[in-house]
Design a protein around this motif. Structure first.
Motif, PDB file in Angstrom:
ATOM      1  N   SER A   1       0.812  -1.221   0.000  1.00  0.00           N
ATOM      2  CA  SER A   1       0.000   0.000   0.000  1.00  0.00           C
ATOM      3  C   SER A   1       0.843   1.269   0.000  1.00  0.00           C
ATOM      4  O   SER A   1       0.416   2.304  -0.497  1.00  0.00           O
ATOM      5  CB  SER A   1      -0.949   0.009   1.191  1.00  0.00           C
ATOM      6  N   ASP A   2       2.054   1.198   0.532  1.00  0.00           N
ATOM      7  CA  ASP A   2       2.916   2.388   0.594  1.00  0.00           C
ATOM      8  C   ASP A   2       4.004   2.391  -0.481  1.00  0.00           C
ATOM      9  O   ASP A   2       4.932   3.183  -0.433  1.00  0.00           O
ATOM     10  CB  ASP A   2       3.560   2.502   1.983  1.00  0.00           C
TER      11      ASP A   2
ATOM     12  N   ALA B   1       6.044   3.163  -3.706  1.00  0.00           N
ATOM     13  CA  ALA B   1       6.116   4.393  -4.505  1.00  0.00           C
ATOM     14  C   ALA B   1       6.935   4.233  -5.773  1.00  0.00           C
ATOM     15  O   ALA B   1       7.340   5.214  -6.376  1.00  0.00           O
ATOM     16  CB  ALA B   1       6.688   5.519  -3.656  1.00  0.00           C
TER      17      ALA B   1
ATOM     18  N   GLN C   1       3.149   3.497  -8.151  1.00  0.00           N
ATOM     19  CA  GLN C   1       2.680   2.115  -8.203  1.00  0.00           C
ATOM     20  C   GLN C   1       2.062   1.882  -9.583  1.00  0.00           C
ATOM     21  O   GLN C   1       1.463   2.785 -10.165  1.00  0.00           O
ATOM     22  CB  GLN C   1       1.636   1.884  -7.106  1.00  0.00           C
TER      23      GLN C   1
END
Length: 191
Positions: free
Chosen positions: A18-19, A21, A41
């Motif tokens: 989810s994090d 980059a 992403q």
């Protein structure tokens, strides 16, 4: 018989972090590889059966997704990049030494996908990329030599891996294309 789709699908599809980059894509050259930094992403990542997308050796499908164009930068050995087919809608930039496609770009500002670059996140060593979420242009593998009799097994393998097979793009992407066309014609309506 096991139907092999693509290494990243055959090993099990990974959910992206989810994090996450982004990361750096590298061509297959052992020396002086082309490097492309992607600061995003991957979106709409999918297994693609078309005959234009780059595939690793022995893969039936490619795995390709999109990222915003402004999040893509060639950082090393860009002099080796060449457009594979200048007449194609997607201008696929490949390493002239090893043939690996690093990114594809749509230059037509009127196209619904203008502003998005197509990438193969498997070319990155960083983990966290989102795996494919559907399969597109499935019937096109016939054009690359797959017998039509194998298609039922291929579609079932895709479903078993969690990838709904389509003979175009996913419904969400087809809606984007249709909405873009409706806006151009003046027939688009908000709900």
């Amino acid at each position: 018989m096991t139907t092999l789709i693509h290494p990243s699908v055959d090993r099990g599809i990974q959910k992206g972090a989810s994090d996450f980059a982004g990361g750096t894509l590298r061509c297959s050259c052992a020396h002086d590889p082309v490097e492309v930094r992607v600061d995003n992403q991957v979106l709409f990542n999918h297994a693609c059966g078309c005959t234009k997308c780059w595939k690793p050796a022995n893969a039936l499908f490619s795995v390709v997704g999109v990222v915003p164009r402004e999040k893509v930068a060639v950082t090393s050995h860009g002099e080796k990049l060449k457009v594979v087919d200048e007449s194609a809608l997607i201008q696929r930039h490949a390493c002239s030494a090893c043939g690996t496609h690093l990114y594809g770009r749509i230059e037509n500002k009127d196209h619904a996908f203008y502003g998005l670059d197509f990438i193969h996140s498997e070319l990155s060593n960083e983990s966290g990329w989102d795996g494919p979420g559907f399969a597109a242009f499935v019937s096109s593998v016939i054009e690359s030599g797959t017998p039509p009799s194998a298609m039922a097994d291929i579609r079932q393998t895709l479903r078993d891996k969690g990838l709904e097979p389509y003979d175009c793009l996913s419904p969400a992407l087809m809606d984007v294309l249709a909405a873009h066309s409706a806006k151009a014609k003046g027939t688009y309506r908000e709900a």
